[in-house]
Design an enzyme around this catalytic site. Sequence first.
Site, PDB file in Angstrom:
ATOM      1  N   HIS A  75       0.902  -1.122   0.649  1.00  0.00           N
ATOM      2  CA  HIS A  75      -0.329   0.020  -0.044  1.00  0.00           C
ATOM      3  C   HIS A  75       0.649   0.949  -0.371  1.00  0.00           C
ATOM      4  O   HIS A  75       1.879   0.710   0.856  1.00  0.00           O
ATOM      5  CB  HIS A  75      -0.620   0.329   1.388  1.00  0.00           C
ATOM      6  CG  HIS A  75      -2.362  -0.651   0.994  1.00  0.00           C
ATOM      7  ND1 HIS A  75      -3.482  -0.341   1.340  1.00  0.00           N
ATOM      8  CD2 HIS A  75      -2.839  -2.003   0.389  1.00  0.00           C
ATOM      9  CE1 HIS A  75      -4.459  -0.936   1.378  1.00  0.00           C
ATOM     10  NE2 HIS A  75      -3.343  -2.311   0.208  1.00  0.00           N
ATOM     11  N   TYR A 203      -9.135   6.124   8.674  1.00  0.00           N
ATOM     12  CA  TYR A 203      -8.949   6.360   9.909  1.00  0.00           C
ATOM     13  C   TYR A 203      -9.497   6.973  10.224  1.00  0.00           C
ATOM     14  O   TYR A 203      -9.290   8.090   9.700  1.00  0.00           O
ATOM     15  CB  TYR A 203      -7.400   6.630  10.255  1.00  0.00           C
ATOM     16  CG  TYR A 203      -6.394   5.039  10.253  1.00  0.00           C
ATOM     17  CD1 TYR A 203      -5.838   4.580   9.402  1.00  0.00           C
ATOM     18  CD2 TYR A 203      -5.669   4.474  11.724  1.00  0.00           C
ATOM     19  CE1 TYR A 203      -4.846   4.336   9.187  1.00  0.00           C
ATOM     20  CE2 TYR A 203      -4.745   3.636  11.618  1.00  0.00           C
ATOM     21  CZ  TYR A 203      -4.705   3.067   9.935  1.00  0.00           C
ATOM     22  OH  TYR A 203      -3.813   2.298  10.320  1.00  0.00           O
ATOM     23  N   PRO A 295      -3.509   1.391  19.601  1.00  0.00           N
ATOM     24  CA  PRO A 295      -3.201   0.105  17.101  1.00  0.00           C
ATOM     25  C   PRO A 295      -2.884   1.044  16.552  1.00  0.00           C
ATOM     26  O   PRO A 295      -2.854   0.757  15.067  1.00  0.00           O
ATOM     27  CB  PRO A 295      -3.958  -0.651  18.193  1.00  0.00           C
ATOM     28  CG  PRO A 295      -4.980  -1.130  18.594  1.00  0.00           C
ATOM     29  CD  PRO A 295      -4.475   0.333  19.357  1.00  0.00           C
ATOM     30  N   LYS A 299       1.925  -0.145  14.951  1.00  0.00           N
ATOM     31  CA  LYS A 299       3.427  -0.227  15.014  1.00  0.00           C
ATOM     32  C   LYS A 299       3.614  -1.197  16.287  1.00  0.00           C
ATOM     33  O   LYS A 299       4.739  -1.716  16.521  1.00  0.00           O
ATOM     34  CB  LYS A 299       3.478   1.183  16.047  1.00  0.00           C
ATOM     35  CG  LYS A 299       3.517   2.173  15.286  1.00  0.00           C
ATOM     36  CD  LYS A 299       4.431   2.398  13.774  1.00  0.00           C
ATOM     37  CE  LYS A 299       4.241   3.115  12.701  1.00  0.00           C
ATOM     38  NZ  LYS A 299       4.897   2.584  11.263  1.00  0.00           N
ATOM     39  N   TYR A 387       4.208   6.058   9.756  1.00  0.00           N
ATOM     40  CA  TYR A 387       4.077   5.112   9.156  1.00  0.00           C
ATOM     41  C   TYR A 387       4.634   4.196   8.183  1.00  0.00           C
ATOM     42  O   TYR A 387       4.515   3.480   8.453  1.00  0.00           O
ATOM     43  CB  TYR A 387       2.356   5.707   8.517  1.00  0.00           C
ATOM     44  CG  TYR A 387       1.482   4.959   8.418  1.00  0.00           C
ATOM     45  CD1 TYR A 387       0.452   4.783   9.012  1.00  0.00           C
ATOM     46  CD2 TYR A 387       1.256   4.096   7.250  1.00  0.00           C
ATOM     47  CE1 TYR A 387      -0.276   3.869   9.739  1.00  0.00           C
ATOM     48  CE2 TYR A 387      -0.009   3.169   6.835  1.00  0.00           C
ATOM     49  CZ  TYR A 387      -0.801   2.867   8.121  1.00  0.00           C
ATOM     50  OH  TYR A 387      -1.321   1.835   7.718  1.00  0.00           O
TER      51      TYR A 387
HETATM   52  P1  FAD Z   1       3.395 -11.765  21.060  1.00  0.00           P
HETATM   53  O1  FAD Z   1       2.195 -11.729  19.703  1.00  0.00           O
HETATM   54  O2  FAD Z   1       1.753 -10.973  22.569  1.00  0.00           O
HETATM   55  O3  FAD Z   1       3.332 -12.883  21.793  1.00  0.00           O
HETATM   56  C1  FAD Z   1       3.752 -13.584  23.007  1.00  0.00           C
HETATM   57  C2  FAD Z   1       3.508 -14.948  23.133  1.00  0.00           C
HETATM   58  O4  FAD Z   1       3.969 -15.434  24.968  1.00  0.00           O
HETATM   59  C3  FAD Z   1       2.194 -15.311  23.183  1.00  0.00           C
HETATM   60  O5  FAD Z   1       1.955 -16.520  22.158  1.00  0.00           O
HETATM   61  C4  FAD Z   1       1.707 -16.084  24.591  1.00  0.00           C
HETATM   62  O6  FAD Z   1       0.714 -16.879  24.381  1.00  0.00           O
HETATM   63  C5  FAD Z   1       3.322 -15.906  24.800  1.00  0.00           C
HETATM   64  N1  FAD Z   1       3.488 -16.433  26.817  1.00  0.00           N
HETATM   65  C6  FAD Z   1       2.306 -14.863  27.424  1.00  0.00           C
HETATM   66  N2  FAD Z   1       2.258 -15.423  28.398  1.00  0.00           N
HETATM   67  C7  FAD Z   1       3.508 -16.720  28.346  1.00  0.00           C
HETATM   68  C8  FAD Z   1       4.414 -17.233  29.783  1.00  0.00           C
HETATM   69  N3  FAD Z   1       4.226 -16.766  31.177  1.00  0.00           N
HETATM   70  N4  FAD Z   1       4.845 -18.339  29.594  1.00  0.00           N
HETATM   71  C9  FAD Z   1       5.474 -18.794  28.431  1.00  0.00           C
HETATM   72  N5  FAD Z   1       4.560 -18.050  26.915  1.00  0.00           N
HETATM   73  C10 FAD Z   1       3.719 -16.819  27.723  1.00  0.00           C
HETATM   74  N6  FAD Z   1       1.008  -4.129  15.638  1.00  0.00           N
HETATM   75  C11 FAD Z   1       1.234  -3.915  14.111  1.00  0.00           C
HETATM   76  O7  FAD Z   1       2.069  -3.294  14.104  1.00  0.00           O
HETATM   77  N7  FAD Z   1       0.320  -3.329  13.550  1.00  0.00           N
HETATM   78  C12 FAD Z   1      -1.243  -3.475  13.371  1.00  0.00           C
HETATM   79  O8  FAD Z   1      -1.485  -3.228  12.339  1.00  0.00           O
HETATM   80  C13 FAD Z   1      -1.493  -3.826  14.637  1.00  0.00           C
HETATM   81  N8  FAD Z   1      -3.189  -3.959  14.825  1.00  0.00           N
HETATM   82  C14 FAD Z   1      -3.476  -4.414  15.989  1.00  0.00           C
HETATM   83  C15 FAD Z   1      -4.577  -4.628  16.148  1.00  0.00           C
HETATM   84  C16 FAD Z   1      -4.588  -5.361  17.454  1.00  0.00           C
HETATM   85  C17 FAD Z   1      -6.626  -5.388  17.857  1.00  0.00           C
HETATM   86  C18 FAD Z   1      -4.044  -5.948  18.691  1.00  0.00           C
HETATM   87  C19 FAD Z   1      -5.490  -6.172  19.345  1.00  0.00           C
HETATM   88  C20 FAD Z   1      -2.897  -5.521  18.566  1.00  0.00           C
HETATM   89  C21 FAD Z   1      -2.377  -4.579  17.472  1.00  0.00           C
HETATM   90  N9  FAD Z   1      -1.560  -4.642  16.809  1.00  0.00           N
HETATM   91  C22 FAD Z   1      -0.734  -4.236  15.722  1.00  0.00           C
HETATM   92  C23 FAD Z   1       0.099  -5.435  18.111  1.00  0.00           C
HETATM   93  C24 FAD Z   1       0.585  -6.324  17.584  1.00  0.00           C
HETATM   94  O9  FAD Z   1      -0.156  -8.117  17.791  1.00  0.00           O
HETATM   95  C25 FAD Z   1       2.162  -7.044  18.978  1.00  0.00           C
HETATM   96  O10 FAD Z   1       2.662  -5.766  19.099  1.00  0.00           O
HETATM   97  C26 FAD Z   1       2.453  -8.063  18.989  1.00  0.00           C
HETATM   98  O11 FAD Z   1       1.611  -9.425  18.759  1.00  0.00           O
HETATM   99  C27 FAD Z   1       3.715  -8.200  19.490  1.00  0.00           C
HETATM  100  O12 FAD Z   1       4.292  -9.218  19.539  1.00  0.00           O
HETATM  101  P2  FAD Z   1       4.837 -10.229  19.798  1.00  0.00           P
HETATM  102  O13 FAD Z   1       5.972 -11.485  19.792  1.00  0.00           O
HETATM  103  O14 FAD Z   1       5.811  -9.214  21.004  1.00  0.00           O
HETATM  104  O15 FAD Z   1       3.726 -10.514  21.270  1.00  0.00           O
HETATM  105  C1  DHB Z   2      -4.875  -3.231  10.953  1.00  0.00           C
HETATM  106  C2  DHB Z   2      -4.673  -2.767  12.403  1.00  0.00           C
HETATM  107  C3  DHB Z   2      -4.365  -1.090  13.046  1.00  0.00           C
HETATM  108  O1  DHB Z   2      -3.979  -1.234  14.791  1.00  0.00           O
HETATM  109  C4  DHB Z   2      -4.015   0.073  12.370  1.00  0.00           C
HETATM  110  O2  DHB Z   2      -3.549   0.553  12.101  1.00  0.00           O
HETATM  111  C5  DHB Z   2      -4.442  -0.889  10.993  1.00  0.00           C
HETATM  112  C6  DHB Z   2      -4.493  -1.809  10.731  1.00  0.00           C
HETATM  113  C7  DHB Z   2      -5.649  -4.831  11.112  1.00  0.00           C
HETATM  114  O3  DHB Z   2      -5.725  -5.436  11.284  1.00  0.00           O
HETATM  115  O4  DHB Z   2      -5.277  -4.697  10.085  1.00  0.00           O
END
Ligand code: FAD
Ligand code: DHB
Length: 394
Positions: A75, A203, A295, A299, A387
Amino acid sequence: MKYKKTQVIIVGSGPAGLLLSQLLHNEGISSIIVDRQSRERIEGRVRAGVLEWGSVQALEEAKIGERMHREGLPHEGFDLAFDGEFHRIDVGGLTGKKVMVYGQTELTMDLIAQRLEQGCEIVFSAGDVQPTDVTSNTPKIQYTKDGETVEIEGDYITGCDGFHGVCRQTIPSTVLKTYEKVYPFGWLGVLVEKPPVSDELIYANHQRGFALCSMRSKTRSRYYIQCPLTDNVEDWSDQRFWDELSLRVGPDVARNLETGDSFEKSIAPLRSFVAEPMRYGNMFLAGDAAHIVPPTGAKGLNLAIADIRVLSRGLIEHYKKSNNHYLERYSDICLKRVWKVERFSWFMSTMLHQFPEFSAFEKRMQRAEFDHIQGSETASSSIAENYVGLPLEM
Ligand code: FAD
Ligand code: DHB
């Protein structure tokens, strides 16, 4: 008790832990990943959708980008909307770069499949995961699995276990400083097997609340609306969701909205959070374990990938060149960029949501922010450069 050994113990099988394991494997460094959830639960979580180009390149370098390039959607812009007025941020024109729309769920599935195929041990559904001896030269974790207690000894522990994980909690409060802002609303998100309403993301701030039109593919859409934290998904029938989204994006967009039965619906709270430092002894925190962004700027996943780019470099230089420079500077390098990304996510969230506590003055400030961006290429460029992703300076 059962004993195992590896070089790097990775707690958490989210994108941060999986990518780190992949990058280490590519350099011949061993790791074991331990997660408290089942593979099905991990692969079923619907979260992020937008990858910065730096993240795309990191995934390419990790040799995990093949399906992303085949199925992802590059995009070059997105729309900001304010009470029905639209302003396109021309990301491509203003920065010469683009982002990639590719679901975190797909990326996680790609990584898990490849890691298992390459023989990595991923322990799913581990109970009572607990790091120990983290300040010694032989940090360990203990967990239970199938009624047995298991201990893994490694050179390092990496806490990639998300915001509710256990690793950050083992750092003494005398060492760890945390910063937090909790927003007084959540995002209700739905997935639907219908083409997206628009080719680019929208947005929108509307008097009834924020709305986001996003997508996963040309046939699958992802939509979000701001909702009170006291709401439950059961309060929101699909029809109620479509009616509310239509009001918030306005008639010109709603006219093209293809609605249908949603196949995923969830509510996520919004939070800004940073923990400093991101290292304690021989344990490193990465991704959501160390910081959370609301979100609105897309990021969170990208920050997690950026941490892993720094951490993997540090670990690889340590094992291959006995050079600890990047490991020693890991927390400082990451935090410098983390705070800038926190700022952008907070700024976008503040401009685009309805805050119950905002006065008439603060509402006018939100509108003035939008008008400023609309009238200023410099302001639009600032949004665009954040972005697509700020440079990672190492
Ligand atoms: P996580 O994905 O949370 O992984 C952590 C892992 O650790 C999990 O599998 C969990 O089960 C495990 N864990 C937890 N506790 C324990 C324990 N005690 N022992 C062992 N394992 C454990 N980010 C973007 O960049 N762009 C977006 O568009 C965006 N949109 C989002 C929309 C929504 C609705 C949400 C909720 C989040 C969004 N994010 C977005 C954020 C993004 O999803 C997270 O920042 C990302 O998942 C971080 O990855 P991580 O591997 O650090 O943590
Ligand atoms: C999505 C989530 C976001 O937080 C964002 O800024 C853009 C897209 C998504 O889940 O598609």
